[in-house]
Scaffold this motif. Structure first.
Motif, short mmCIF file in Angstrom:
data_model
loop_
_atom_site.label_atom_id
_atom_site.label_comp_id
_atom_site.label_asym_id
_atom_site.label_seq_id
_atom_site.Cartn_x
_atom_site.Cartn_y
_atom_site.Cartn_z
N PHE A 1 0.86 -1.16 0.00
CA PHE A 1 0.00 0.00 0.00
C PHE A 1 0.91 1.23 0.00
CE2 PHE A 1 -4.40 -1.42 1.23
CZ PHE A 1 -4.16 -2.77 1.17
N ARG A 2 0.34 2.37 -0.35
CA ARG A 2 1.09 3.60 -0.27
C ARG A 2 0.19 4.74 0.19
NH1 ARG A 2 2.28 4.75 -6.74
NH2 ARG A 2 0.15 5.40 -7.31
N GLN A 3 0.82 5.74 0.79
CA GLN A 3 0.08 6.91 1.23
C GLN A 3 0.89 8.15 0.91
OE1 GLN A 3 -1.15 6.98 5.38
NE2 GLN A 3 -2.82 8.36 4.86
N ALA A 4 0.32 8.97 0.04
CA ALA A 4 0.93 10.24 -0.32
C ALA A 4 0.41 11.33 0.62
CB ALA A 4 0.61 10.58 -1.77
N PRO A 5 1.14 12.41 0.77
CA PRO A 5 0.70 13.50 1.66
C PRO A 5 -0.69 13.99 1.28
CG PRO A 5 2.97 13.85 1.01
CD PRO A 5 2.47 12.69 0.20
N GLY A 6 -1.56 14.07 2.26
CA GLY A 6 -2.90 14.58 2.03
C GLY A 6 -3.86 13.62 1.36
N LYS A 7 -3.41 12.37 1.13
CA LYS A 7 -4.25 11.39 0.45
C LYS A 7 -4.47 10.16 1.33
CE LYS A 7 -3.09 12.66 -4.29
NZ LYS A 7 -2.68 12.15 -5.62
N ARG B 1 -4.57 6.13 2.19
CA ARG B 1 -3.73 4.99 1.87
C ARG B 1 -4.44 4.13 0.83
NH1 ARG B 1 -0.84 2.26 6.93
NH2 ARG B 1 -0.81 4.50 7.34
N GLU B 2 -3.69 3.68 -0.18
CA GLU B 2 -4.29 2.91 -1.25
C GLU B 2 -3.50 1.63 -1.51
OE1 GLU B 2 -4.09 4.62 -5.16
OE2 GLU B 2 -2.06 5.40 -4.87
N GLY B 3 -4.21 0.59 -1.92
CA GLY B 3 -3.55 -0.66 -2.30
C GLY B 3 -2.92 -0.52 -3.68
N VAL B 4 -1.65 -0.85 -3.78
CA VAL B 4 -0.91 -0.71 -5.03
C VAL B 4 -0.80 -2.05 -5.75
CG1 VAL B 4 1.36 -0.18 -5.99
CG2 VAL B 4 0.41 1.25 -4.17
N SER B 5 -0.41 -3.07 -5.02
CA SER B 5 -0.22 -4.39 -5.62
C SER B 5 -0.27 -5.44 -4.53
CB SER B 5 1.12 -4.46 -6.35
OG SER B 5 1.32 -5.74 -6.91
N VAL C 1 4.77 7.18 1.05
CA VAL C 1 5.31 6.18 1.96
C VAL C 1 4.68 4.85 1.58
CG1 VAL C 1 5.59 5.43 4.34
CG2 VAL C 1 5.62 7.88 3.79
N TYR C 2 5.51 3.84 1.39
CA TYR C 2 5.04 2.53 0.97
C TYR C 2 5.09 1.56 2.15
CZ TYR C 2 5.01 3.90 -3.92
OH TYR C 2 4.71 4.50 -5.11
N TYR C 3 4.02 0.79 2.30
CA TYR C 3 3.88 -0.15 3.41
C TYR C 3 3.58 -1.54 2.85
CZ TYR C 3 2.84 4.17 5.98
OH TYR C 3 2.87 5.43 6.53
N CYS C 4 4.13 -2.56 3.48
CA CYS C 4 3.69 -3.91 3.16
C CYS C 4 2.77 -4.39 4.28
CB CYS C 4 4.86 -4.86 2.95
SG CYS C 4 5.81 -5.24 4.42
#
Length: 122
Positions: free
Chosen positions: A37-43, A45-49, A93-96
């Motif tokens: 997942f990733r989370q950009a400033p002001g957005k 968190r979204e699933g990427v892959s 910021v990318y999270y697993c």
């Protein structure tokens, strides 16, 4: 201690590449569907892959399809995200993490790690 630790982020120019790694300790990541997942400033968190624990089927969001590749190494208990052709919009910021199903990276469960910062800028 059960945890996921992300690494591999950094500053890269547009068009460049990075490889993110996620190491699981204290438990067997191979039992679960998992992903990034990733989370950009002001957005939000979204699933990427995400990737299946059953047959390694994969899901990619439309924004990264064709540029990112997810993989897992069950022997090493790790998850990897190869990111190519990076764009400024990939800055986040990318999270697993683990998910209930890899499809659409649905149903996150468990705790979040500290994440790894990816910045795409010239």
């Amino acid at each position: 201690q059960v945890q996921l630790v992300e690494s591999g982020g950094g500053l890269v120019q547009p068009g460049g590449s990075l490889t993110l790694s996620c190491a699981a300790s204290g438990w067997n990541l191979s039992y679960y569907d998992a992903g990034w997942f990733r989370q950009a400033p002001g957005k939000e968190r979204e699933g990427v892959s995400c990737i299946s624990s059953h047959d390694s089927s994969t899901y990619y969001s439309d924004s990264v399809k064709g540029r990112f590749t997810i993989s897992r190494d069950n022997a090493k208990n790790t998850l990897t995200l190869q990111m190519n052709s990076l764009e400024p919009e990939d800055t986040a910021v990318y999270y697993c993490t683990t998910v209930r199903t890899y499809y659409y990276c649905s149903g996150h469960f468990g705790s979040w790690g500290q994440g790894t910062q990816v910045t795409v800028s010239s």
